[in-house]
Motif scaffolding. Structure first.
Motif, PDB file in Angstrom:
ATOM      1  N   PRO A   1       0.809  -1.218   0.000  1.00 20.52           N
ATOM      2  CA  PRO A   1       0.000   0.000   0.000  1.00 20.52           C
ATOM      3  C   PRO A   1       0.846   1.274   0.000  1.00 20.52           C
ATOM      4  O   PRO A   1       0.410   2.304  -0.497  1.00 20.52           O
ATOM      5  CB  PRO A   1      -0.780  -0.076   1.320  1.00 20.52           C
ATOM      6  CG  PRO A   1      -0.646  -1.461   1.807  1.00 20.52           C
ATOM      7  CD  PRO A   1       0.562  -2.056   1.177  1.00 20.52           C
TER       8      PRO A   1
ATOM      9  N   MET B   1      -1.995  -3.494  -5.005  1.00 17.74           N
ATOM     10  CA  MET B   1      -2.928  -4.054  -4.019  1.00 17.74           C
ATOM     11  C   MET B   1      -4.027  -4.859  -4.706  1.00 17.74           C
ATOM     12  O   MET B   1      -4.375  -5.944  -4.267  1.00 17.74           O
ATOM     13  CB  MET B   1      -3.527  -2.948  -3.166  1.00 17.74           C
ATOM     14  CG  MET B   1      -2.520  -2.325  -2.228  1.00 17.74           C
ATOM     15  SD  MET B   1      -3.339  -1.414  -0.927  1.00 17.74           S
ATOM     16  CE  MET B   1      -3.969  -0.029  -1.823  1.00 17.74           C
ATOM     17  N   ALA B   2      -4.560  -4.295  -5.782  1.00 13.87           N
ATOM     18  CA  ALA B   2      -5.644  -4.995  -6.475  1.00 13.87           C
ATOM     19  C   ALA B   2      -5.127  -6.303  -7.074  1.00 13.87           C
ATOM     20  O   ALA B   2      -5.822  -7.316  -7.061  1.00 13.87           O
ATOM     21  CB  ALA B   2      -6.223  -4.107  -7.579  1.00 13.87           C
TER      22      ALA B   2
ATOM     23  N   ALA C   1      -4.834  -8.852  -4.349  1.00  9.30           N
ATOM     24  CA  ALA C   1      -6.159  -9.323  -3.956  1.00  9.30           C
ATOM     25  C   ALA C   1      -6.712 -10.275  -5.019  1.00  9.30           C
ATOM     26  O   ALA C   1      -7.314 -11.292  -4.691  1.00  9.30           O
ATOM     27  CB  ALA C   1      -7.090  -8.142  -3.740  1.00  9.30           C
TER      28      ALA C   1
ATOM     29  N   TYR D   1      -2.508 -11.737   5.274  1.00  6.66           N
ATOM     30  CA  TYR D   1      -2.885 -12.665   4.212  1.00  6.66           C
ATOM     31  C   TYR D   1      -1.796 -13.685   3.912  1.00  6.66           C
ATOM     32  O   TYR D   1      -1.934 -14.504   3.018  1.00  6.66           O
ATOM     33  CB  TYR D   1      -3.200 -11.894   2.922  1.00  6.66           C
ATOM     34  CG  TYR D   1      -4.419 -11.032   3.068  1.00  6.66           C
ATOM     35  CD1 TYR D   1      -5.682 -11.618   3.024  1.00  6.66           C
ATOM     36  CD2 TYR D   1      -4.313  -9.681   3.299  1.00  6.66           C
ATOM     37  CE1 TYR D   1      -6.809 -10.842   3.186  1.00  6.66           C
ATOM     38  CE2 TYR D   1      -5.440  -8.899   3.465  1.00  6.66           C
ATOM     39  CZ  TYR D   1      -6.681  -9.484   3.408  1.00  6.66           C
ATOM     40  OH  TYR D   1      -7.799  -8.719   3.569  1.00  6.66           O
TER      41      TYR D   1
ATOM     42  N   THR E   1       1.640   6.035   3.962  1.00  6.32           N
ATOM     43  CA  THR E   1       1.061   6.074   2.614  1.00  6.32           C
ATOM     44  C   THR E   1       0.959   7.493   2.052  1.00  6.32           C
ATOM     45  O   THR E   1       1.063   7.688   0.849  1.00  6.32           O
ATOM     46  CB  THR E   1      -0.368   5.483   2.593  1.00  6.32           C
ATOM     47  OG1 THR E   1      -1.103   6.044   3.666  1.00  6.32           O
ATOM     48  CG2 THR E   1      -0.355   3.978   2.715  1.00  6.32           C
TER      49      THR E   1
ATOM     50  N   LEU F   1     -14.373  -8.209   2.009  1.00  9.74           N
ATOM     51  CA  LEU F   1     -13.412  -8.195   3.115  1.00  9.74           C
ATOM     52  C   LEU F   1     -12.063  -8.812   2.812  1.00  9.74           C
ATOM     53  O   LEU F   1     -11.032  -8.313   3.250  1.00  9.74           O
ATOM     54  CB  LEU F   1     -14.025  -8.872   4.340  1.00  9.74           C
ATOM     55  CG  LEU F   1     -14.796  -7.881   5.216  1.00  9.74           C
ATOM     56  CD1 LEU F   1     -15.391  -8.616   6.391  1.00  9.74           C
ATOM     57  CD2 LEU F   1     -13.895  -6.749   5.702  1.00  9.74           C
ATOM     58  N   ASP F   2     -12.058  -9.904   2.054  1.00  9.21           N
ATOM     59  CA  ASP F   2     -10.744 -10.527   1.872  1.00  9.21           C
ATOM     60  C   ASP F   2      -9.884  -9.834   0.815  1.00  9.21           C
ATOM     61  O   ASP F   2      -8.844 -10.322   0.431  1.00  9.21           O
ATOM     62  CB  ASP F   2     -10.838 -12.051   1.644  1.00  9.21           C
ATOM     63  CG  ASP F   2     -11.944 -12.399   0.682  1.00  9.21           C
ATOM     64  OD1 ASP F   2     -12.421 -11.472  -0.001  1.00  9.21           O
ATOM     65  OD2 ASP F   2     -12.328 -13.585   0.613  1.00  9.21           O
ATOM     66  N   ARG F   3     -10.293  -8.660   0.382  1.00  6.16           N
ATOM     67  CA  ARG F   3      -9.411  -7.861  -0.474  1.00  6.16           C
ATOM     68  C   ARG F   3      -8.760  -6.710   0.282  1.00  6.16           C
ATOM     69  O   ARG F   3      -7.830  -6.079  -0.234  1.00  6.16           O
ATOM     70  CB  ARG F   3     -10.186  -7.266  -1.654  1.00  6.16           C
ATOM     71  CG  ARG F   3     -10.707  -8.286  -2.653  1.00  6.16           C
ATOM     72  CD  ARG F   3     -11.359  -7.583  -3.835  1.00  6.16           C
ATOM     73  NE  ARG F   3     -10.368  -6.972  -4.710  1.00  6.16           N
ATOM     74  CZ  ARG F   3      -9.862  -7.566  -5.782  1.00  6.16           C
ATOM     75  NH1 ARG F   3     -10.257  -8.772  -6.125  1.00  6.16           N
ATOM     76  NH2 ARG F   3      -8.963  -6.954  -6.530  1.00  6.16           N
ATOM     77  N   CYS F   4      -9.256  -6.378   1.447  1.00 10.17           N
ATOM     78  CA  CYS F   4      -8.770  -5.178   2.146  1.00 10.17           C
ATOM     79  C   CYS F   4      -7.395  -5.430   2.750  1.00 10.17           C
ATOM     80  O   CYS F   4      -7.191  -6.403   3.461  1.00 10.17           O
ATOM     81  CB  CYS F   4      -9.755  -4.777   3.232  1.00 10.17           C
ATOM     82  SG  CYS F   4      -9.111  -3.480   4.304  1.00 10.17           S
ATOM     83  N   ILE F   5      -6.443  -4.538   2.427  1.00 11.86           N
ATOM     84  CA  ILE F   5      -5.072  -4.687   2.926  1.00 11.86           C
ATOM     85  C   ILE F   5      -4.801  -3.634   4.007  1.00 11.86           C
ATOM     86  O   ILE F   5      -3.665  -3.400   4.393  1.00 11.86           O
ATOM     87  CB  ILE F   5      -4.056  -4.613   1.763  1.00 11.86           C
ATOM     88  CG1 ILE F   5      -4.448  -5.616   0.665  1.00 11.86           C
ATOM     89  CG2 ILE F   5      -2.646  -4.930   2.215  1.00 11.86           C
ATOM     90  CD1 ILE F   5      -3.540  -5.663  -0.545  1.00 11.86           C
TER      91      ILE F   5
ATOM     92  N   CYS G   1      -4.845  -0.350   4.053  1.00 11.51           N
ATOM     93  CA  CYS G   1      -3.985   0.778   3.707  1.00 11.51           C
ATOM     94  C   CYS G   1      -4.484   2.056   4.366  1.00 11.51           C
ATOM     95  O   CYS G   1      -3.772   3.048   4.418  1.00 11.51           O
ATOM     96  CB  CYS G   1      -3.926   0.952   2.199  1.00 11.51           C
ATOM     97  SG  CYS G   1      -5.489   1.468   1.463  1.00 11.51           S
TER      98      CYS G   1
ATOM     99  N   ILE H   1      -8.235  -8.192   9.680  1.00  9.98           N
ATOM    100  CA  ILE H   1      -8.549  -6.858   9.175  1.00  9.98           C
ATOM    101  C   ILE H   1     -10.054  -6.792   8.989  1.00  9.98           C
ATOM    102  O   ILE H   1     -10.664  -7.732   8.481  1.00  9.98           O
ATOM    103  CB  ILE H   1      -7.868  -6.615   7.809  1.00  9.98           C
ATOM    104  CG1 ILE H   1      -6.345  -6.673   7.948  1.00  9.98           C
ATOM    105  CG2 ILE H   1      -8.304  -5.286   7.214  1.00  9.98           C
ATOM    106  CD1 ILE H   1      -5.615  -6.648   6.613  1.00  9.98           C
TER     107      ILE H   1
ATOM    108  N   ALA I   1      -7.223  -1.353  -3.712  1.00 10.07           N
ATOM    109  CA  ALA I   1      -7.311  -2.819  -3.645  1.00 10.07           C
ATOM    110  C   ALA I   1      -8.603  -3.311  -4.280  1.00 10.07           C
ATOM    111  O   ALA I   1      -8.811  -4.499  -4.448  1.00 10.07           O
ATOM    112  CB  ALA I   1      -7.219  -3.277  -2.201  1.00 10.07           C
TER     113      ALA I   1
END
Ligand code: SF4
Ligand code: SF4
Lengths: 619, 163
Positions: free
Chosen positions: A178, A185-186, A189, A211, A581, B8-12, B14, B47, B127
């Motif tokens: 980030p 990030m995308a 994911a 993760y 950031t 939810l499982d995409r949030c890092i 940031c 998270i 994200a």
């Protein structure tokens, strides 16, 4: 209000440059004022999203502290306004004096990160060459060159940006997506959603580790030992890409021999990562290879032996077979274009570029001098004196190591010119300060090698009295009598046309496509039909080039200084790599909202360490 | 109606959404409280990000003694009429999720108003964890993912679900 927008009302599409990711943005203009920034669509890199740092770019443009007029320092240290013409006349005159007295190489040009790369960098390099000095410096010698060299020395190219979403395993070393690369990030994911595994290796525990299948915390600077431990495991297990290594690499025997001592136990001793964790990481790599993405972040190169640690990881990546595949070490193709550097036209041999004796690879591969050594030359401890410096978009008084020495060095110059948006600490030492243009005030070419796309940024506004970077070099060059010859273009648009000429892509085409144009389709597995761009045409697991220069051919692991010279007197280790950031390197510290969120400098420390009596906590 | 929802499982974590929201509030002189919240429990590697769900039966609205909370006629978001709000905090007590709060600098209730229909946090979530759409598009997203994971469907889904 300051500035004249190029349209009265509407949207100007361009690219953000609050950091180097260069997301597409829409700048909204109302009644001649820029009123907002929204993400632009159609750019695969930012996918219609952006970050709040970019969203706040107008606060930088309209910042009340922006330098609006050229300033000259008086003998008492205060500054007075001076006309731009007069300032440039005087600067040119002083440069010629230095050239007469000590030679052209006693002038240096220093380009910082804040103005960007490609043509902005090439202007500065071109200007230095045309003036006759090899002494071009940049932020890169503290950050970026290490990673470039680490990759280039093995594969002959550099592209840190694989298509992560296609990977089955991602290994992140010393990077915090980030902060470092928001657009990744995308992709991470997506990779996760596709079922990829993730290994995060970082001395600092960042949320991305939530993760991770494996999160390992090595001691700072020991990544090389971990890399060699993983190499050893793959080699012992016979689990590497035999075809690639046999037909497309040199130096494998040396790698096998050198890896021998990196048993999981030895790696644990060096890195602090448990032996069984090392083995588990190796197993994950074996299970998922070749679809393995490695990302070596800036955290690795900020340590001694950083280049070799990165090389070892690139070698590991090659062993997995991830060379030249979409999610691995992708081999990018450059756009055919005119370069501005003058390196072919003016080779400038025998001028002793600063630092090239101690750091020959840096100069040879990057045509860049060593900025830390520059301080010695300024202070009179070099082979010849460095007397004058033009610094644009950089703030070495804050960013270069050994601040006191840097300040003393800058303060000892006969001529220091600083071109910047703000009155930085470095500017405070200058003889002349020139007001710089922000990214919203220029139109330039941007190339994204990951997607092999080229973009033209659009100027959104002009600020009366402020000229873009090109005009700075152009106007100085014309005062120094090499303008006609080397800076003949009247403005940046003419330069843009010149750069694009060989590409077959026209300026108008780019204007019509603010989301960028792909200059060449992406292709992979090119190494099967043509040699790699190394000297041998193969993966250089051992480097004949380095051997010739008297260095070890294999990227040997050297424990970092803090382990070599453990100190009882200084038992704690401070790393300065973690970022926020909203800030970018040393930039944006004066943005009101950002400061409101981060009003003070912060140190993170383990609570047990903080409880030590030797820590005095000031309130 | 459309709401801001989190995959939810995409949030890092940031925190860009929180920051974007704060800047947006400040721009509009609406205080400095973010109306989207990211919670990170780093030790347990968890998270969680979330914001007002614009409930059909909005308890905050129901309890407000002076009817300071109304529906935006365009977006159907629950919004605060600042001139009417007493800052009593009953809505804060009523919201089951903690997405209603009092901005201390204003002394008024503050909450997500969907930025009038183009939520800034969604624009700023690189994200792509945040989406703006009907809550059932979240259900659909989840179904597709679970189905895919279970191998129940052979065709990959079209990514352009969110607006
Ligand atoms: S990541 Fe943020 S700061 Fe960087 S280019 Fe994109 S919007 Fe701008
Ligand atoms: S912007 Fe997106 S990824 Fe970042 S914290 Fe918010 S929801 Fe999570």
């Amino acid at each position: 209000m300051m500035g004249t927008t190029i349209i009265e009302n509407g949207i100007v599409k361009t690219l953000c440059r609050m950091c180097d990711n260069r997301c597409s943005i829409d700048v909204h203009v109302r009644d001649g004022n820029m009123v907002g920034i929204a993400p632009g669509e159609g750019n695969p890199s930012n996918q219609g999203r952006m970050c709040p740092r970019g969203g706040a770019a107008l606060d930088m443009f309209y910042h009340p502290d922006r330098i609006r007029k050229p300033l000259k320092r008086r003998t008492d240290g205060s500054f007075v306004e001076i006309s731009r013409d007069r300032a440039l006349d005087e600067i040119a005159e002083k440069m010629l004096k230095i050239k007469d007295r000590c030679g052209a190489r006693s002038m240096g040009i220093w380009k910082g990160e804040a103005v960007g790369f490609l043509q902005q960098e090439e202007y500065a390099r071109r200007f230095a060459r045309a003036f006759g000095t090899p002494n071009y410096f940049s932020n890169d010698s503290a950050c970026y060159n290490g990673r470039f060299m680490g990759h280039y020395l093995v594969t002959g190219f550099w592209n840190p940006f694989p298509y992560y979403a296609n990977a089955d395993l991602i290994l992140l070393f010393g990077t915090n997506p980030p902060v470092c690369h928001p657009p990744f990030m995308a992709e991470f994911a997506d990779a996760k959603a596709n079922g990829a595994n993730l290994v995060v290796i970082d001395p600092r525990l960042n949320p991305i580790a939530c993760y991770a299948d494996i999160f390992a915390q090595p001691l700072p600077g020991t990544d090389g030992a971990l890399a060699w431990g993983l190499i050893r495991h793959l080699v012992k297990a016979g689990e590497y890409d035999h075809r690639l290594i046999e037909h497309h690499s040199i130096g494998f025997e040396g790698v096998v021999d050198y890896a021998e001592k990196f048993t999981p136990e030895y790696v644990e001793e060096q890195t602090g990562v448990y032996a069984d964790v090392v083995v588990n990481i190796a197993r994950l790599i074996i299970e998922n290879r070749p679809k393995v993405s490695f990302y070596m972040g800036a955290g690795l190169e900020h340590h001694d032996n950083g280049v070799n640690n990165i090389r070892a990881l690139v070698i590991l990546s090659c062993l997995t077979g991830a060379l030249d595949i979409d999610c691995g070490l992708t081999w990018p193709e450059e756009m055919q274009r005119n370069k501005l550097t003058l390196y072919d036209e003016l080779p400038l041999e025998g001028k002793k570029p600063i630092g090239a004796d101690r750091f020959p690879v840096l100069y040879d591969l990057r045509k860049e001098c060593h900025s830390m050594t520059a301080m010695d030359y300024m202070l009179g401890h070099g082979d010849y004196p460095l007397k004058g410096l033009i610094i644009t978009a950089a703030n070495p008084a804050v960013t270069n190591p050994n601040t006191r020495k840097v300040e003393e060095a800058l303060g000892s110059l006969d001529l220091l010119v600083v071109n910047d948006l703000f009155f930085t600490k470095t500017a405070g030492r200058a003889h002349y300060i020139l007001p710089a243009a922000s990214f919203l005030e220029r139109s330039e070419i941007h190339i994204d090698i990951k997607y092999q796309r080229v973009y033209l940024t659009n100027k959104v506004a002009d600020v009366p009295g402020i000229q873009d970077e090109y005009m700075l070099w152009h106007d100085l060059a014309h005062r120094l009598d090499f303008g006609e010859r080397y800076f003949p273009w009247r403005n940046e648009t003419q330069v843009n046309r010149y750069i694009l000429e060989p590409s077959g892509i026209g300026l108008e085409q780019l204007q019509a496509h603010p989301e960028g144009v792909q200059y060449r389709p992406l292709t992979f597995k090119k190494h099967l039909s043509r040699p790699l761009p190394t000297a041998s045409g193969k993966i250089e697991l051992a480097s004949p080039y380095l051997k010739n220069l008297g260095f070890a051919a294999i990227p040997e692991y050297v424990p970092p200084y803090h382990l070599r010279e453990r100190s009882g007197e200084y038992p704690f280790l401070l790393t300065t790599g973690a970022r926020k950031t909203l800030f970018y390197h040393s930039r944006h510290q004066n943005m009101e909202y950002f400061r409101k969120l981060h009003p003070k400098a912060e140190v993170e420390i383990h609570p047990d360490d903080a409880a030590e009596p030797s820590f005095a906590v000031a309130s | 109606m459309n709401v801001v929802f989190v995959e939810l499982d995409r949030c890092i974590a940031c925190l860009s959404c929180e920051q974007a929201c704060q800047f947006q509030q400040a721009e509009r002189n609406r205080g400095w409280s973010p109306n989207i919240f990211v919670n990170v429990d780093i030790d347990r590697r968890r998270i969680y990000a979330g914001t007002c769900l614009q409930c059909e039966t909005a308890l905050c609205m129901e309890v407000c003694p002076v009817s300071a909370l109304t529906r935006d006629p365009e977006t159907a978001a629950v919004i605060v009429e600042e001139e009417i709000c007493l800052g009593c905090g009953l809505c804060v007590a009523a919201c089951p999720f903690g997405y209603m709060q009092i901005d201390e600098s204003l002394g008024k209730a503050t909450k997500c108003d969907l930025c009038g229909g183009n939520p800034r946090c969604v624009q700023m979530c690189m994200a792509k964890a945040l989406h703006f759409g009907s809550i059932n598009s979240l259900a659909e997203l989840k179904r597709k993912q679970t189905d895919l994971r279970l191998g129940l469907r052979a065709v990959p889904y079209d990514e352009d679900d969110d607006q």
